[in-house]
Design an enzyme around this catalytic site. Sequence first.
Site, mmCIF file in Angstrom:
data_model
loop_
_atom_site.group_PDB
_atom_site.id
_atom_site.type_symbol
_atom_site.label_atom_id
_atom_site.label_comp_id
_atom_site.label_asym_id
_atom_site.label_seq_id
_atom_site.Cartn_x
_atom_site.Cartn_y
_atom_site.Cartn_z
ATOM 1 N N HIS A 37 0.864 -1.376 -0.012
ATOM 2 C CA HIS A 37 -0.144 0.147 -0.033
ATOM 3 C C HIS A 37 0.923 1.134 0.089
ATOM 4 O O HIS A 37 0.559 2.378 -0.827
ATOM 5 C CB HIS A 37 -0.912 -0.117 1.125
ATOM 6 C CG HIS A 37 -1.746 -1.020 1.387
ATOM 7 N ND1 HIS A 37 -1.952 -2.120 2.357
ATOM 8 C CD2 HIS A 37 -2.952 -1.386 0.300
ATOM 9 C CE1 HIS A 37 -2.886 -2.740 2.216
ATOM 10 N NE2 HIS A 37 -3.406 -2.239 1.036
ATOM 11 N N ASP A 150 -3.129 -7.436 -7.706
ATOM 12 C CA ASP A 150 -4.712 -7.797 -7.950
ATOM 13 C C ASP A 150 -4.819 -7.509 -9.351
ATOM 14 O O ASP A 150 -5.420 -6.666 -10.005
ATOM 15 C CB ASP A 150 -5.714 -6.909 -7.188
ATOM 16 C CG ASP A 150 -5.498 -7.133 -5.785
ATOM 17 O OD1 ASP A 150 -6.134 -8.053 -4.983
ATOM 18 O OD2 ASP A 150 -4.663 -6.769 -4.893
ATOM 19 N N MET A 184 2.959 -9.300 -0.525
ATOM 20 C CA MET A 184 2.437 -8.634 0.652
ATOM 21 C C MET A 184 1.058 -8.337 0.468
ATOM 22 O O MET A 184 0.500 -8.290 -0.584
ATOM 23 C CB MET A 184 2.767 -7.295 0.792
ATOM 24 C CG MET A 184 4.458 -7.221 1.044
ATOM 25 S SD MET A 184 4.772 -5.789 2.565
ATOM 26 C CE MET A 184 6.802 -6.287 2.749
ATOM 27 N N ARG A 187 -4.210 -10.007 3.930
ATOM 28 C CA ARG A 187 -4.584 -11.602 4.281
ATOM 29 C C ARG A 187 -3.280 -12.500 4.834
ATOM 30 O O ARG A 187 -3.655 -13.585 5.240
ATOM 31 C CB ARG A 187 -5.412 -12.078 3.138
ATOM 32 C CG ARG A 187 -6.737 -11.493 3.180
ATOM 33 C CD ARG A 187 -7.511 -12.268 2.060
ATOM 34 N NE ARG A 187 -9.167 -11.885 2.146
ATOM 35 C CZ ARG A 187 -9.499 -11.134 1.128
ATOM 36 N NH1 ARG A 187 -8.640 -10.522 0.222
ATOM 37 N NH2 ARG A 187 -10.843 -10.670 1.087
#
Length: 281
Positions: A37, A150, A184, A187
């Site tokens: 992030h 993703d 990373m 979850r």
Amino acid sequence: MRIISGVREMQAFAEEARREGKKIALVPTMGFLHKGHLSLMQEGRRRGDLLVVSIFVNPTQFGVGEDYEAYPRDMERDQDLARQAGVDIIFAPSAREIYPAHYQTYVNVEEVTKYLCGASRPTHFRGVTTVVCKLFNIVKPHAAIFGEKDFQQLVVIRRMVTDLNLDVEIVGMPTYRERDGLAMSSRNSYLTPSERTAALCISQALKQAAALFGQGERRAKALVQAAHNIIAAEPLARIDYLTLCDTEELKDLSRVDREAVLAVAVRIGKARLIDNVLLKP
Ligand code: AMP
């Protein structure tokens, strides 16, 4: 750093920033922030005068029986990390604020959502596109930063932005990994120590396939098989899918004759982990 939880307040703030000629960059997240992030935030900081990070565990992208309740949350830690990353605004609405009573409108990207994660999570991407579209209307960003981790999500969002003529630039950023290769993910916190070790088979499998590709192997079957062998040898890992497809339509390829992605989803313990590697001929 300011924390905003109301839609109206966020919209007014964004409108004011735009009037002042500021470029707004948005990093949408579900929180429990990690270095992946933070790499997106760094890029957002570079691209925007105003950097907004949204933190919202979006209920509509979780299916029945999935981990919506269990999803890790730590707002205080997230605030510290965001502040250190130079974030200007955290937009952290409640579920009620985003989905008020009588809510009934959804955005659906029809084709590229059918494959990969969409096959085992049939309502997932409808939730993702709906909330991302709403976030664009609320934060009014010039640019929005997403992770290639993703990969399908990135493809789906690009499709939505093109198809609906949304006026926002979509920026994809490479997958940030632990030293040992594990991608990373919030979850990863579900993993026990032995599961954490087992999870290494995922990045190792992708690395092995990429190495074969580097040596000139172009047959999808051979590349998938090489990756499959490594994951199948790990007793704690169960493959959900392992697919080699093109990067636009996400259709299966038999040969890598254009840009492709080898994408994988694996269940280990309570976690369902995804990862991928890009293959560029
Ligand atoms: P999430 O909070 O998991 O929904 O992720 C929020 C954003 O961070 C998405 O655009 C993800 O693709 C991105 N992201 C998650 N993990 C990573 C990673 N390891 N490297 C780069 N980006 C990531």
